[in-house]
Design a protein around this motif. Structure first.
Motif, short mmCIF file in Angstrom:
data_model
loop_
_atom_site.label_atom_id
_atom_site.label_comp_id
_atom_site.label_asym_id
_atom_site.label_seq_id
_atom_site.Cartn_x
_atom_site.Cartn_y
_atom_site.Cartn_z
N VAL A 5 13.41 -1.97 -41.01
CA VAL A 5 12.42 -1.31 -40.17
C VAL A 5 11.08 -1.38 -40.90
N ALA A 6 10.01 -1.42 -40.12
CA ALA A 6 8.69 -1.52 -40.72
C ALA A 6 7.66 -0.78 -39.89
N VAL A 7 6.65 -0.26 -40.57
CA VAL A 7 5.47 0.32 -39.93
C VAL A 7 4.29 -0.51 -40.43
N VAL A 8 3.53 -1.04 -39.49
CA VAL A 8 2.38 -1.89 -39.84
C VAL A 8 1.14 -1.28 -39.23
N GLY A 9 0.09 -1.15 -40.02
CA GLY A 9 -1.15 -0.53 -39.58
C GLY A 9 -1.91 -1.36 -38.56
N HIS A 10 -2.98 -0.77 -38.03
CA HIS A 10 -3.74 -1.44 -36.97
C HIS A 10 -4.48 -2.68 -37.48
N LEU A 37 4.33 -10.09 -36.24
CA LEU A 37 2.98 -9.59 -35.96
C LEU A 37 2.22 -10.55 -35.06
N ASP A 38 2.45 -11.85 -35.22
CA ASP A 38 1.82 -12.83 -34.34
C ASP A 38 2.28 -12.66 -32.90
N VAL A 39 3.56 -12.39 -32.73
CA VAL A 39 4.12 -12.21 -31.39
C VAL A 39 3.54 -10.95 -30.75
N ILE A 40 3.41 -9.89 -31.53
CA ILE A 40 2.83 -8.65 -31.01
C ILE A 40 1.39 -8.87 -30.59
N ASP A 41 0.61 -9.54 -31.44
CA ASP A 41 -0.79 -9.81 -31.10
C ASP A 41 -0.90 -10.66 -29.84
N GLU A 42 -0.02 -11.62 -29.70
CA GLU A 42 -0.03 -12.47 -28.51
C GLU A 42 0.27 -11.66 -27.25
N ARG A 43 1.24 -10.77 -27.34
CA ARG A 43 1.59 -9.95 -26.17
C ARG A 43 0.50 -8.95 -25.82
N VAL A 44 -0.16 -8.40 -26.81
CA VAL A 44 -1.21 -7.42 -26.55
C VAL A 44 -2.46 -8.10 -26.00
N PHE A 58 6.71 0.36 -25.70
CA PHE A 58 7.85 -0.46 -26.11
C PHE A 58 7.58 -1.91 -25.73
N LEU A 59 7.58 -2.78 -26.72
CA LEU A 59 7.29 -4.19 -26.48
C LEU A 59 8.55 -5.01 -26.21
N GLY A 60 9.70 -4.42 -26.46
CA GLY A 60 10.96 -5.11 -26.19
C GLY A 60 11.31 -6.11 -27.27
N LEU A 61 12.14 -7.06 -26.89
CA LEU A 61 12.55 -8.11 -27.81
C LEU A 61 11.37 -9.02 -28.09
N LEU A 62 10.96 -9.09 -29.34
CA LEU A 62 9.83 -9.95 -29.70
C LEU A 62 10.30 -11.40 -29.81
N TYR A 63 11.37 -11.61 -30.57
CA TYR A 63 11.96 -12.94 -30.63
C TYR A 63 13.31 -12.86 -31.33
N PRO A 64 14.23 -13.72 -30.92
CA PRO A 64 15.52 -13.79 -31.61
C PRO A 64 15.49 -14.93 -32.63
N GLY A 72 9.88 -4.64 -31.04
CA GLY A 72 8.60 -4.07 -31.40
C GLY A 72 8.21 -2.89 -30.55
N TYR A 73 7.31 -2.08 -31.10
CA TYR A 73 6.80 -0.88 -30.46
C TYR A 73 5.36 -0.72 -30.93
N LEU A 74 4.46 -0.42 -30.03
CA LEU A 74 3.04 -0.30 -30.36
C LEU A 74 2.54 1.07 -29.95
N THR A 75 1.92 1.80 -30.88
CA THR A 75 1.41 3.13 -30.57
C THR A 75 0.01 3.04 -29.96
N ASN A 76 -0.50 4.17 -29.52
CA ASN A 76 -1.85 4.21 -28.97
C ASN A 76 -2.91 3.88 -30.01
N THR A 77 -2.61 4.15 -31.27
CA THR A 77 -3.56 3.88 -32.34
C THR A 77 -3.36 2.48 -32.94
N LYS A 78 -2.62 1.62 -32.24
CA LYS A 78 -2.36 0.22 -32.62
C LYS A 78 -1.52 0.09 -33.89
N VAL A 79 -0.78 1.13 -34.23
CA VAL A 79 0.20 1.04 -35.32
C VAL A 79 1.46 0.43 -34.72
#
Length: 140
Positions: A5-10, A37-44, A58-64, A72-79
């Motif tokens: 598990v990981a928490v990544v800042g904005h 992180l690239d997949v999250i940025d692409e989806r956002v 909830f971003l769902g399955l990012l990639y298998p 992935g999961y993205l908060t309102n503060t982009k964490v």
């Protein structure tokens, strides 16, 4: 089984990464988290292509991968919260529930008046609560 598990800042700075496997896999899991992180940025940045709405945390399955699935999961503060699992048959409701509990533990950790925003989370209480949350989720 949840293996990382990981928490990544904005600003894509790692705030917390914990793996639940042998030390040999830790580097590989850190790489998987970094690649997600690239997949999250692409989806956002391209919500129409990915089919997700911006109101959805909830971003769902990012990639298998061959051995893992990355969610992935993205908060309102982009964490960003990232979970890597070895289970191939996982229900989205279970993953959503996991991320809600993980998010609540994160909020408790950063609400500590001694925590410096944007810095790594070093709280032992947070690490213990994350470990307990991970142990409570066996997806199969």
């Amino acid at each position: 089984m949840i293996v990382c598990v990981a928490v990544v800042g904005h600003q894509n700075n790692p705030l917390y990464i914990q793996s639940f496997t042998e030390a040999d896999d830790a580097l590989k899991l850190h790489h998987i988290v970094h690649c997600s992180l690239d997949v999250i940025d692409e989806r956002v940045n391209n919500p129409k292509k990915s089919g997700t709405t911006l109101n959805e945390a909830f971003l769902g399955l990012l990639y298998p991968t061959l051995n893992y699935k990355v969610y992935g999961y993205l908060t309102n503060t982009k964490v960003k919260f990232i979970m890597v699992t070895t289970d191939l048959d996982v229900r989205d409701t279970d993953v959503r529930s996991f991320f809600r509990k993980f998010h609540a533990a994160y909020v408790d950790a950063v609400s500590n008046p001694f925590h410096v925003p944007g810095k790594k989370i070093t709280s032992r209480t947070f690490a213990e609560s994350v470990t307990n949350i991970v142990r409570s989720y066996t997806f199969n």
